[in-house]
Write a protein that holds these residues in place. Structure first.
Motif, short mmCIF file in Angstrom:
data_model
loop_
_atom_site.label_atom_id
_atom_site.label_comp_id
_atom_site.label_asym_id
_atom_site.label_seq_id
_atom_site.Cartn_x
_atom_site.Cartn_y
_atom_site.Cartn_z
N ALA A 188 -8.32 -5.13 -11.54
CA ALA A 188 -8.96 -4.33 -10.51
C ALA A 188 -10.33 -4.93 -10.19
O ALA A 188 -10.90 -5.64 -11.03
CB ALA A 188 -9.11 -2.89 -10.99
N PRO B 190 -4.35 6.24 -7.79
CA PRO B 190 -5.38 5.35 -7.22
C PRO B 190 -5.93 4.35 -8.25
O PRO B 190 -6.24 3.21 -7.89
CB PRO B 190 -6.45 6.32 -6.75
N ARG C 102 -2.77 -6.88 -14.74
CA ARG C 102 -3.41 -6.48 -13.49
C ARG C 102 -4.92 -6.61 -13.62
O ARG C 102 -5.46 -6.55 -14.72
CB ARG C 102 -3.05 -5.03 -13.11
N THR D 136 -4.61 0.73 -8.55
CA THR D 136 -4.95 -0.28 -7.55
C THR D 136 -5.50 -1.52 -8.22
O THR D 136 -6.45 -1.45 -9.00
CB THR D 136 -5.98 0.28 -6.55
N SER E 67 0.84 -1.20 0.00
CA SER E 67 0.00 0.00 0.00
C SER E 67 0.87 1.24 0.00
O SER E 67 1.81 1.34 0.80
CB SER E 67 -0.91 0.00 1.23
N GLN F 283 -1.06 -7.88 -4.40
CA GLN F 283 -1.97 -6.74 -4.31
C GLN F 283 -1.19 -5.42 -4.25
O GLN F 283 -0.24 -5.29 -3.47
CB GLN F 283 -2.83 -6.85 -3.05
N VAL F 284 -1.64 -4.48 -5.06
CA VAL F 284 -1.11 -3.11 -5.03
C VAL F 284 -2.29 -2.18 -4.74
O VAL F 284 -3.28 -2.20 -5.45
CB VAL F 284 -0.45 -2.72 -6.36
N THR F 285 -2.16 -1.38 -3.69
CA THR F 285 -3.21 -0.45 -3.30
C THR F 285 -2.63 0.95 -3.22
O THR F 285 -1.64 1.18 -2.51
CB THR F 285 -3.83 -0.84 -1.95
N SER G 208 -3.57 4.86 -2.40
CA SER G 208 -4.57 5.74 -1.78
C SER G 208 -4.33 7.18 -2.19
O SER G 208 -3.19 7.60 -2.41
CB SER G 208 -4.51 5.60 -0.26
N SER H 142 -0.73 8.07 -3.29
CA SER H 142 -0.63 8.56 -4.66
C SER H 142 0.68 9.30 -4.86
O SER H 142 1.09 10.10 -4.02
CB SER H 142 -1.81 9.49 -4.94
#
Length: 125
Positions: A39, A86, A37, A89, A10, A120-122, A124, A13
């Protein structure tokens, strides 16, 4: 061919992450590979591919921000992701074509038959 991703996480931005994919079960330098990827609620899409000769291709949405690379000696594939947004993600997967070949140019997602478990890539805001 066995693929194992790592390096997700995580970030805020504008931040950066580097994904890695360990390749085993075959002579790595003999085939092209890619990063995809997916989403939530969306189809899996290609992010970048790299050929045996080092030629690369990128999705328009990541050009200038992401860089795909490989280390044939260590049998590793990488994805350097900078200026993350974002909308980046997603779960990121490394993949290789079902029929191993030197170039991934023009290959559809359906032609990729070897997949990692994803990381997982998040991002924010």
């Amino acid at each position: 061919v066995r693929l194992l991703e790592s390096g997700g996480g995580s970030v805020q931005s504008g931040g950066s992450l580097r994904l890695s994919c360990a390749v085993s079960g075959y002579t790595y330098s003999n085939f092209c590979m890619g990063w995809f990827r997916q989403a939530p609620g969306k189809e899996r899409e290609a992010v970048a591919t790299i050929d045996v000769d080092g030629s690369t291709r990128y999705a328009e949405s990541v050009k200038g921000r992401f860089t795909i690379s490989q280390d044939n000696a260590k049998k590793m594939l990488f994805l350097q992701m900078n200026a993350l947004k974002p909308e980046d993600t997603a779960i990121y997967y490394c993949a290789a074509p079902q029929i191993l070949q030197w170039s991934c140019a023009g290959l559809s997602r359906a032609k990729f038959g070897y997949w990692g478990q994803g990381t997982q890539v998040t991002v924010s805001s």
